[in-house]
Motif scaffolding. Sequence first.
Motif, PDB file in Angstrom:
ATOM      1  N   GLN A 160     -72.996 -80.062   4.642  1.00 14.32           N
ATOM      2  CA  GLN A 160     -72.588 -80.410   3.287  1.00 14.32           C
ATOM      3  C   GLN A 160     -73.789 -80.610   2.365  1.00 14.32           C
ATOM      4  O   GLN A 160     -73.667 -81.198   1.288  1.00 14.32           O
ATOM      5  CB  GLN A 160     -71.740 -81.687   3.300  1.00 14.32           C
ATOM      6  CG  GLN A 160     -70.455 -81.618   4.090  1.00 14.32           C
ATOM      7  CD  GLN A 160     -69.661 -82.907   4.008  1.00 14.32           C
ATOM      8  OE1 GLN A 160     -69.771 -83.662   3.038  1.00 14.32           O
ATOM      9  NE2 GLN A 160     -68.866 -83.180   5.028  1.00 14.32           N
TER      10      GLN A 160
ATOM     11  N   LEU B 247     -67.405 -88.377  -0.682  1.00 16.05           N
ATOM     12  CA  LEU B 247     -67.407 -86.913  -0.666  1.00 16.05           C
ATOM     13  C   LEU B 247     -67.538 -86.387   0.757  1.00 16.05           C
ATOM     14  O   LEU B 247     -66.907 -85.387   1.123  1.00 16.05           O
ATOM     15  CB  LEU B 247     -68.548 -86.373  -1.531  1.00 16.05           C
ATOM     16  CG  LEU B 247     -68.397 -86.463  -3.045  1.00 16.05           C
ATOM     17  CD1 LEU B 247     -69.644 -85.918  -3.731  1.00 16.05           C
ATOM     18  CD2 LEU B 247     -67.163 -85.701  -3.515  1.00 16.05           C
TER      19      LEU B 247
ATOM     20  N   ARG C   3     -64.156 -86.706   2.603  1.00 15.14           N
ATOM     21  CA  ARG C   3     -63.185 -85.728   2.078  1.00 15.14           C
ATOM     22  C   ARG C   3     -63.461 -84.332   2.621  1.00 15.14           C
ATOM     23  O   ARG C   3     -62.536 -83.594   2.977  1.00 15.14           O
ATOM     24  CB  ARG C   3     -63.229 -85.710   0.552  1.00 15.14           C
ATOM     25  CG  ARG C   3     -62.603 -86.921  -0.113  1.00 15.14           C
ATOM     26  CD  ARG C   3     -62.670 -86.770  -1.621  1.00 15.14           C
ATOM     27  NE  ARG C   3     -62.097 -87.920  -2.302  1.00 15.14           N
ATOM     28  CZ  ARG C   3     -62.041 -88.049  -3.628  1.00 15.14           C
ATOM     29  NH1 ARG C   3     -62.546 -87.095  -4.388  1.00 15.14           N
ATOM     30  NH2 ARG C   3     -61.505 -89.111  -4.172  1.00 15.14           N
ATOM     31  N   ASN C   4     -64.730 -83.981   2.657  1.00 18.38           N
ATOM     32  CA  ASN C   4     -65.060 -82.635   3.141  1.00 18.38           C
ATOM     33  C   ASN C   4     -64.914 -82.518   4.646  1.00 18.38           C
ATOM     34  O   ASN C   4     -64.604 -81.442   5.158  1.00 18.38           O
ATOM     35  CB  ASN C   4     -66.470 -82.258   2.678  1.00 18.38           C
ATOM     36  CG  ASN C   4     -66.493 -81.806   1.234  1.00 18.38           C
ATOM     37  OD1 ASN C   4     -66.116 -80.682   0.920  1.00 18.38           O
ATOM     38  ND2 ASN C   4     -66.902 -82.691   0.348  1.00 18.38           N
TER      39      ASN C   4
ATOM     40  N   ILE D 104     -73.428 -79.797  -1.257  1.00 20.11           N
ATOM     41  CA  ILE D 104     -72.511 -80.670  -1.978  1.00 20.11           C
ATOM     42  C   ILE D 104     -73.212 -81.951  -2.420  1.00 20.11           C
ATOM     43  O   ILE D 104     -73.010 -82.441  -3.542  1.00 20.11           O
ATOM     44  CB  ILE D 104     -71.297 -81.016  -1.086  1.00 20.11           C
ATOM     45  CG1 ILE D 104     -70.491 -79.747  -0.783  1.00 20.11           C
ATOM     46  CG2 ILE D 104     -70.412 -82.087  -1.727  1.00 20.11           C
ATOM     47  CD1 ILE D 104     -69.426 -79.934   0.273  1.00 20.11           C
ATOM     48  N   HIS D 105     -74.072 -82.496  -1.563  1.00 20.13           N
ATOM     49  CA  HIS D 105     -74.710 -83.782  -1.847  1.00 20.13           C
ATOM     50  C   HIS D 105     -76.058 -83.642  -2.546  1.00 20.13           C
ATOM     51  O   HIS D 105     -76.601 -84.648  -3.007  1.00 20.13           O
ATOM     52  CB  HIS D 105     -74.891 -84.561  -0.546  1.00 20.13           C
ATOM     53  CG  HIS D 105     -73.608 -84.859   0.163  1.00 20.13           C
ATOM     54  ND1 HIS D 105     -72.773 -85.884  -0.204  1.00 20.13           N
ATOM     55  CD2 HIS D 105     -72.993 -84.242   1.209  1.00 20.13           C
ATOM     56  CE1 HIS D 105     -71.719 -85.904   0.592  1.00 20.13           C
ATOM     57  NE2 HIS D 105     -71.832 -84.919   1.451  1.00 20.13           N
TER      58      HIS D 105
END
Length: 340
Positions: free
Chosen positions: A31, A45, A48-49, A34-35
């Motif tokens: 991820q 987050l 959720r992912n 995303i972060h």
Amino acid sequence: MTILGIETSCDDTAAAVLVDADVRSNVISSQHDIHAEFGGVVPELASRNHQRLIVPVVQQALRDADCTADDLDAVAVTYGPGLPGSLMVGLTFAKAFARGRNLPLVGVNHLEGHLYSVDLSSPAPPRPYLCLVVSGGHTELVRVGPNFEHSVLGATRDDAAGEAFDKVAQLLDLGYPGGPAIDRLAKMGDPAFHDFPRSRLDEYDFSFSGLKTSVLYYLRDLGEEKEDVLKDHRADICASFQQAVVDVLVGAVRDAARETGAEHVAIVGGVSANSALRAAIEEAADEDGFEVYMPEMAYCMDNAAMIARAGAMHLQAGHAAGATLDIQPRLRLEKPEGVS
């Protein structure tokens, strides 16, 4: 024995299939993208992912291993330490999967996974061995004996080494994750450019907060010259900071190996992928006469193959979790219940 391993302690969704001692698949969905814009992991987050990714990642691991759920003998899953929401996703899925297939469930301490990740490569260290765990959230020096004997000789009092890499990378505008970025730039820099502090506490405890703050103050004190210095010497600052971290880690390992008489030393965790650390510990091993063991790069970062490996060891020792297994975000290294 065919084991499905599941790892969701932080921001990587991972699943692996281990057949006896053979890693048949090791799937990791990162991820990081995303972060990255937040400069670090955002727990909500991440969880959720994990919910979105856990099913396809497990399915991919089974496909890569050329097996089905019917071929599995057990499920091993990380139940701590880590982010509560992330751990909950992996454990909930593993419990439901195991119950639905009538398979034994094994709870694995994430740190145990790292300790035994060296068993996934050949040769594996004989017990006992001295192990330095260096990752984003953990820096611990551990004596690993037979029968899950874990004696923690020292640990960080504040920031872990990996956290220091990430925070310094932010100060240098290198993005997230910071460790690989600093390692890449440091190869082009001069580690003697600036003398950052090397902090060692009592016995084998570590502290990296002061080092991180020293970089912050160094950059602040540059004043109007900061942008010019970063333009010309960013790689030098990376190399100097990295050398300080490596000196502290390797110095503690060497001292502990001499004091305990350890002949076998392992370095595990995400920071064990750092090229300067690997080179320095190899040099120390040559000078001090101990054997050094490090996981293959694929098993340095958080991964499910190491969880499957530790799970297999627990199963062979007769340890299996019940339906009441719950997450333990602050789990520490200790013997499992029932182990004498």
